[in-house]
Motif scaffolding. Structure first.
Motif, PDB file in Angstrom:
ATOM      1  N   UNK A   1      84.044 -45.903  33.581  1.00 40.39           N
ATOM      2  CA  UNK A   1      82.768 -46.074  34.881  1.00 40.39           C
ATOM      3  C   UNK A   1      81.542 -45.744  34.243  1.00 40.39           C
ATOM      4  N   UNK A   2      80.976 -44.245  33.581  1.00 39.09           N
ATOM      5  CA  UNK A   2      79.612 -44.641  33.843  1.00 39.09           C
ATOM      6  C   UNK A   2      78.744 -44.308  32.273  1.00 39.09           C
ATOM      7  N   UNK A   3      80.045 -44.576  30.909  1.00 35.22           N
ATOM      8  CA  UNK A   3      79.399 -44.863  30.431  1.00 35.22           C
ATOM      9  C   UNK A   3      79.273 -43.799  29.230  1.00 35.22           C
ATOM     10  N   UNK A   4      79.519 -43.503  27.786  1.00 35.23           N
ATOM     11  CA  UNK A   4      79.705 -42.020  26.807  1.00 35.23           C
ATOM     12  C   UNK A   4      78.825 -41.501  26.995  1.00 35.23           C
ATOM     13  N   UNK A   5      77.371 -41.456  27.259  1.00 39.53           N
ATOM     14  CA  UNK A   5      76.257 -40.618  27.182  1.00 39.53           C
ATOM     15  C   UNK A   5      76.206 -39.626  27.990  1.00 39.53           C
ATOM     16  N   UNK A   6      76.487 -40.057  29.630  1.00 39.72           N
ATOM     17  CA  UNK A   6      76.641 -39.412  30.196  1.00 39.72           C
ATOM     18  C   UNK A   6      78.233 -38.776  30.279  1.00 39.72           C
TER      19      UNK A   6
ATOM     20  N   UNK B   1      79.471 -37.608  27.849  1.00 38.93           N
ATOM     21  CA  UNK B   1      79.264 -36.192  26.821  1.00 38.93           C
ATOM     22  C   UNK B   1      78.510 -35.141  27.037  1.00 38.93           C
ATOM     23  N   UNK B   2      77.464 -35.551  28.075  1.00 36.94           N
ATOM     24  CA  UNK B   2      76.386 -34.713  29.002  1.00 36.94           C
ATOM     25  C   UNK B   2      77.616 -33.865  30.046  1.00 36.94           C
ATOM     26  N   UNK B   3      78.708 -34.324  30.578  1.00 35.94           N
ATOM     27  CA  UNK B   3      79.470 -33.916  32.149  1.00 35.94           C
ATOM     28  C   UNK B   3      80.674 -33.160  31.338  1.00 35.94           C
ATOM     29  N   UNK B   4      81.088 -33.245  29.575  1.00 32.55           N
ATOM     30  CA  UNK B   4      82.184 -32.364  29.318  1.00 32.55           C
ATOM     31  C   UNK B   4      80.910 -30.592  28.666  1.00 32.55           C
TER      32      UNK B   4
ATOM     33  N   UNK C   1      67.328 -40.727  32.493  1.00 33.93           N
ATOM     34  CA  UNK C   1      68.117 -42.050  31.637  1.00 33.93           C
ATOM     35  C   UNK C   1      69.532 -42.228  31.751  1.00 33.93           C
ATOM     36  N   UNK C   2      70.418 -40.968  32.629  1.00 32.53           N
ATOM     37  CA  UNK C   2      71.789 -41.008  32.124  1.00 32.53           C
ATOM     38  C   UNK C   2      71.846 -40.884  34.094  1.00 32.53           C
ATOM     39  N   UNK C   3      70.723 -40.620  35.462  1.00 33.46           N
ATOM     40  CA  UNK C   3      71.247 -40.440  36.111  1.00 33.46           C
ATOM     41  C   UNK C   3      71.937 -41.720  37.143  1.00 33.46           C
TER      42      UNK C   3
END
Length: 217
Positions: free
Chosen positions: A190-195, A197-200, A37-39
């Motif tokens: 650009x990508x929203x908080x959830x994605x 947060x995953x990147x961080x 759902x994040x891709x």
């Protein structure tokens, strides 16, 4: 979706000024562990490290780290790009006429969505005239020098608390690590908080806000 293209003029900048911000936004692309759902919120990113036409095959030495970097394209070969990122060199660095013209031409064509600078990179951008009349920040160690060299720029005061400045489509950060925080802010947009947060989390990185305080995510 068309790829998002970053252009990075290649000169003797501090490596972290460029590599840090790019890592903040780049790491999620090929990671198969991204939750479902994040891709769909991600960006397809392409990075172009740009040199003058006479220097493509000659490595540029980032002297602070003794690291050789080779350009991926020249100013003549570079495809249309969406964003420009300027890392910070020594204050004495002078942009070549060829690179200066390339930057001004790409901006004049309207293809550049946003220009980013980190640390003393704002002093490089100021050489193009594109910062004239704009509010901007730079490494506080050279703020007085920058004010003398580029008086047409509305440089922040030393007492200003913000670690980066956004004026229209120009974002300037006052250091390498604050540049990472600035790019974290851009990634959330650009990508929203959830994605984001995953990147961080993949970097074990805790971004700070413009005030230098850790973000509560």
């Amino acid at each position: 979706m068309a790829p998002v293209r970053f252009g990075i003029p290649l000169y003797e900048y501090q490596a972290l000024d460029v590599m840090g911000p790019l890592d903040v936004i780049a790491g999620y692309e090929e990671n198969n562990l991204i939750p479902k759902g994040l891709h769909e919120n991600g960006l397809e990113l392409e990075f172009y490290h740009i040199s003058d036409t006479t220097h493509k095959s000659k490595p540029t030495n980032l002297e602070l780290e003794n690291l050789d970097v080779v350009a991926t394209v020249t100013t003549a070969e570079c495809p249309p790009i969406d964003y420009l990122l300027f890392g910070g060199p020594l204050p004495s660095y002078k942009l070549s006429e060829e690179m200066n013209t390339f930057i001004q031409d790409r901006v004049a064509k309207g293809e550049i969505k946003t220009i980013f600078t980190t640390c003393t990179g704002a002093a490089v951008l100021a050489q193009t005239g594109l910062l004239d009349g704009k509010r901007a920040t730079v490494h506080m160690g050279i703020i007085d020098l920058a004010r003398q060299m580029y008086p047409a720029v509305n440089w922040v005061q030393k007492t200003d608390k913000g670690n980066w400045v956004i004026d229209g489509n120009i974002w300037t950060a006052n250091g390498a690590c604050t540049g990472m925080d600035m790019f974290a802010h851009w990634l959330i947009q650009q990508c929203g908080l959830e994605l984001a947060k995953y990147q961080f989390w993949t970097l074990n990185y805790a971004p700070r806000g413009i005030d230098g305080q850790l973000l509560s995510l």
